[in-house]
Design an enzyme around this catalytic site. Sequence first.
Site, PDB file in Angstrom:
ATOM      1  N   GLU A  94      -1.383  -9.169   3.778  1.00 22.65           N
ATOM      2  CA  GLU A  94      -1.220  -9.682   5.148  1.00 22.65           C
ATOM      3  C   GLU A  94      -2.534 -10.182   5.741  1.00 22.65           C
ATOM      4  O   GLU A  94      -2.529 -10.931   6.723  1.00 22.65           O
ATOM      5  CB  GLU A  94      -0.588  -8.626   6.066  1.00 22.65           C
ATOM      6  CG  GLU A  94      -1.450  -7.424   6.395  1.00 22.65           C
ATOM      7  CD  GLU A  94      -1.397  -6.308   5.354  1.00 22.65           C
ATOM      8  OE1 GLU A  94      -1.820  -5.192   5.677  1.00 22.65           O
ATOM      9  OE2 GLU A  94      -0.940  -6.570   4.211  1.00 22.65           O
ATOM     10  N   CYS A 138       0.838  -1.204   0.000  1.00 18.19           N
ATOM     11  CA  CYS A 138       0.000   0.000   0.000  1.00 18.19           C
ATOM     12  C   CYS A 138       0.876   1.258   0.000  1.00 18.19           C
ATOM     13  O   CYS A 138       1.529   1.557  -0.983  1.00 18.19           O
ATOM     14  CB  CYS A 138      -0.978  -0.044   1.181  1.00 18.19           C
ATOM     15  SG  CYS A 138      -2.381   1.082   0.985  1.00 18.19           S
ATOM     16  N   HIS A 192      -3.634  -5.389   0.462  1.00 18.35           N
ATOM     17  CA  HIS A 192      -3.039  -5.792   1.740  1.00 18.35           C
ATOM     18  C   HIS A 192      -3.010  -7.319   1.867  1.00 18.35           C
ATOM     19  O   HIS A 192      -3.913  -7.925   2.451  1.00 18.35           O
ATOM     20  CB  HIS A 192      -3.825  -5.175   2.907  1.00 18.35           C
ATOM     21  CG  HIS A 192      -3.514  -3.729   3.112  1.00 18.35           C
ATOM     22  ND1 HIS A 192      -2.560  -3.292   4.000  1.00 18.35           N
ATOM     23  CD2 HIS A 192      -4.030  -2.616   2.531  1.00 18.35           C
ATOM     24  CE1 HIS A 192      -2.489  -1.975   3.965  1.00 18.35           C
ATOM     25  NE2 HIS A 192      -3.377  -1.536   3.080  1.00 18.35           N
TER      26      HIS A 192
END
Length: 239
Positions: free
Chosen positions: A213, A109, A211
């Site tokens: 994660e 990001c 994202h």
Amino acid sequence: MSRKPLVGITPDINDIAAPETEYVVRRNYADAVLYAGGIPVILPFGADVNAYLERIDGLLVTGGMFDIDPQLYRQTARKPYIMKPERTAFEKALIEGARAKNIPVLGICNGMQLLAVCLGGELIQDIPSEIEGAFEHKPAQSATITQHDVEIVSHSRHLSLSSGTTYVVNSVHHQSVLSSEGYDVLAVSPDSVVEALEAVDGGFAVGVQWHPEYGASQIDMAVWSGFLTAAQQYSSRAR
């Protein structure tokens, strides 16, 4: 038995006044590194980034709810922005130092946007006002929920991805990256926003606008696997 690669993770800082200021980083960044086979370590802000670069095998530049100073990419701010100059200067020095040493870099990001800037690129300062017909890239929903498609549009030197494949990803950003000679565009969304990039030369240097994660998309593990594989290879060469 091979040594697990050490991955440095850049944190944010909260707005509590000193001496109560805290470093903050979401647990899922560290968990994703652990799950993919690395050892995560948080890198406190400091002037001597070389001390970190001598020890880490990979650099993870995280996202954050702030913007990069447009002066760093040769533009003038078109509206008031929340900026964190200390953090940006620290991360910029880390990225540039890591690139010089061929340490793998993954930018997520805001981290992708700073990687682009370090590679000579510029940013679209505000998607809604600068890209006609753009859809919402910062929806009012959890990042655990996917938001839009991205299409792989070019071959990656380091990630196992097939051109023409489409994935659904999450989205939490209002700025984006412009094309540049310093990196290849790997993925775009249907409204033409650049969603992933890779440096045209040198070692692993990849940025993704979503994202990974959170593990919300099928593409996420390919990102982590590619990054940790590169970090493992760097660790093996460096030691």
